[in-house]
Design an enzyme around this catalytic site. Structure first.
Site, short mmCIF file in Angstrom:
data_model
loop_
_atom_site.label_atom_id
_atom_site.label_comp_id
_atom_site.label_asym_id
_atom_site.label_seq_id
_atom_site.Cartn_x
_atom_site.Cartn_y
_atom_site.Cartn_z
N ASP A 56 46.46 36.52 45.50
CA ASP A 56 46.20 35.63 46.64
C ASP A 56 46.15 34.19 46.15
O ASP A 56 45.32 33.84 45.30
CB ASP A 56 44.86 36.00 47.29
CG ASP A 56 44.60 35.16 48.52
OD1 ASP A 56 45.11 35.52 49.59
OD2 ASP A 56 43.92 34.11 48.40
N HIS B 226 45.79 28.01 56.59
CA HIS B 226 44.56 28.11 55.78
C HIS B 226 43.28 27.91 56.60
O HIS B 226 42.31 28.61 56.42
CB HIS B 226 44.64 27.08 54.63
CG HIS B 226 43.81 27.45 53.45
ND1 HIS B 226 44.16 27.13 52.16
CD2 HIS B 226 42.64 28.10 53.34
CE1 HIS B 226 43.25 27.58 51.33
NE2 HIS B 226 42.30 28.17 52.02
N PRO C 86 48.81 46.16 48.68
CA PRO C 86 47.68 46.77 47.96
C PRO C 86 46.37 46.16 48.46
O PRO C 86 46.25 44.94 48.58
CB PRO C 86 47.94 46.38 46.50
CG PRO C 86 49.39 46.04 46.43
CD PRO C 86 49.76 45.50 47.79
N GLY D 7 41.92 37.12 43.58
CA GLY D 7 41.70 35.80 44.16
C GLY D 7 41.93 34.73 43.11
O GLY D 7 41.62 34.93 41.93
N GLY E 43 56.41 48.50 58.08
CA GLY E 43 56.33 49.49 57.00
C GLY E 43 55.94 48.89 55.65
O GLY E 43 55.64 49.62 54.71
N LEU F 69 43.47 45.83 47.26
CA LEU F 69 42.71 44.99 46.32
C LEU F 69 43.65 44.02 45.62
O LEU F 69 44.68 44.43 45.07
CB LEU F 69 42.02 45.91 45.29
CG LEU F 69 41.34 45.30 44.09
CD1 LEU F 69 40.25 44.31 44.48
CD2 LEU F 69 40.72 46.40 43.24
N GLY F 70 43.32 42.75 45.69
CA GLY F 70 44.14 41.73 45.05
C GLY F 70 43.30 40.81 44.19
O GLY F 70 42.07 40.92 44.14
N TYR G 216 44.63 25.17 46.10
CA TYR G 216 43.90 25.57 44.89
C TYR G 216 44.39 24.79 43.66
O TYR G 216 43.75 24.82 42.61
CB TYR G 216 44.00 27.08 44.63
CG TYR G 216 43.49 27.97 45.74
CD1 TYR G 216 42.62 27.47 46.73
CD2 TYR G 216 43.85 29.30 45.84
CE1 TYR G 216 42.15 28.28 47.76
CE2 TYR G 216 43.37 30.11 46.86
CZ TYR G 216 42.54 29.60 47.83
OH TYR G 216 42.09 30.41 48.83
N LYS H 183 49.00 29.92 51.25
CA LYS H 183 48.44 29.35 52.49
C LYS H 183 48.88 27.90 52.68
O LYS H 183 48.98 27.14 51.71
CB LYS H 183 46.90 29.42 52.45
CG LYS H 183 46.38 30.79 52.06
CD LYS H 183 44.88 30.92 52.14
CE LYS H 183 44.43 32.19 51.44
NZ LYS H 183 44.32 32.05 49.97
#
Ligand code: A2P
Length: 318
Positions: free
Chosen positions: A43, A110, A13, A18, A9, A15-16, A48, A77
């Protein structure tokens, strides 16, 4: 905004934001501005190199009362040098420490590639471990253990093809809940999308705008997506921007999409793309652009002498 619903459940969203290639000096403001604008899905990834700054931004927006932790969907990730069963929990704890969170909404393997634990990026063939020595199924079991403990709400993969997902399922009996891969009109991956959607595995499109700021090793790989004539013409005819068409294209395919920006105007523009409606005819025009062009082709994993080949990476079943 449209949401993707998980089997328990929970809603992500579609659209996130990056954050790959968002520099530590810029990402704090980008994340803060994005959340102020209305983004609720961020995300991230350990590799990164910016999770500390993102964590500070998250902490500050929550402390300001603008949002609560439960309003946000945070993905991160597991890097390739932390695939060993015992290492997964350690890597996850570091990410949680950096992000100043006590759980992740989604944690992904990843890449289906293993590096030795002392390696960040491979320089020689000796930096790799073959999948026969460190099977992805062991890493997947560790991810599931983290989910069972509640430290991550959902577990998934990134850059996996169908046979590699099938392998995880056949050995552990449990499906990844997400597969995040490069996707845009030049790389639509219809078979992978049908396979995942048939199995109720959600998908996320990375590099949806074609990642013009991608590392130089990937620079020569194909035309500039944001300048594509079909994309530009559809955008003009609707009075929107090419980036908004690319984002809307993913959303219309029920695929989560994570455009990266560190620019306030473009952050707002990208968020507004969630309202852009594409007609069936426009979707058809965009579908015809599929050339199978991979901007992020994984060549870093297939250097001379590496146990990984392009064929194995994208089509193999280990
Ligand atoms: P910037 O961060 O300066 O906005 P992708 O999401 O495919 O990786 O693409 C990210 C690249 O696209 C970055 O160079 C980013 O630059 C740029 N970008 C992000 N949003 C837009 C937009 N709305 N229009 C044009 N370029 C954009």
């Amino acid at each position: 905004m449209k949401k993707l619903t998980f089997s328990n459940g929970d809603e992500m969203p579609i659209l996130g934001l990056g954050t790959w290639k968002s520099e530590p000096g810029q990402v704090y403001e980008a994340v803060k501005t994005a959340i102020e604008l209305g983004y609720r899905h961020i995300d991230c990834a350990a590799i990164y190199g910016n999770e500390k700054e993102i964590g500070q931004a998250l902490q500050d927006v929550i402390a300001s009362g603008l949002v609560q932790r439960s309003d946000l969907w945070i993905t991160s990730k597991l890097w390739n040098s932390a695939h060993r069963f015992e290492k997964v929990e350690e890597a996850l704890h570091q990410t949680l420490l950096d992000l100043q969170l006590d759980y992740l909404d989604l944690y992904l393997i990843h890449w289906p590639v293993v590096l030795k634990e002392s390696v960040v990026y491979p320089k020689t063939a000796d930096d790799f471990l073959p999948l026969t020595e460190m099977p992805l199924t062991d890493t997947w079991r560790a991810m599931l253990a983290m989910k069972d403990l509640g430290i991550i709400k959902h577990a998934g993969v990134s850059n996996f093809n169908k046979p590699k997902i099938e392998n995880l399922i056949s050995v552990t009996g449990r499906l990844p809940e997400m597969n995040q891969v490069e996707m845009h009109p030049y790389l639509q991956q219809p078979e992978l999308v049908s396979y995942c959607h048939d199995k109720n595995i959600h998908m996320t499109a990375y590099s949806p705008l074609g990642s013009n700021d991608r590392p130089s090793r990937y620079k020569d790989l194909g035309p500039v997506l944001l300048e594509d004539e079909v994309v530009v013409n559809i955008a003009k005819s609707k009075g929107v921007t090419p980036a908004q068409i690319l984002i809307a294209f993913a959303i219309h395919r029920n695929i989560s999409v994570i455009p990266k920006s560190v620019n306030p105007k473009r952050l707002a523009e990208n968020l507004q793309a969630a309202q852009v409606q594409l007609t069936a005819a426009e979707m058809e025009q965009l579908k015809k652009l599929d050339t199978g062009t991979r901007y992020i082709d994984g060549s870093i994993w297939t250097i001379e002498g590496s146990p990984y080949t392009k064929e194995e990476l994208w089509n193999g079943s280990n």
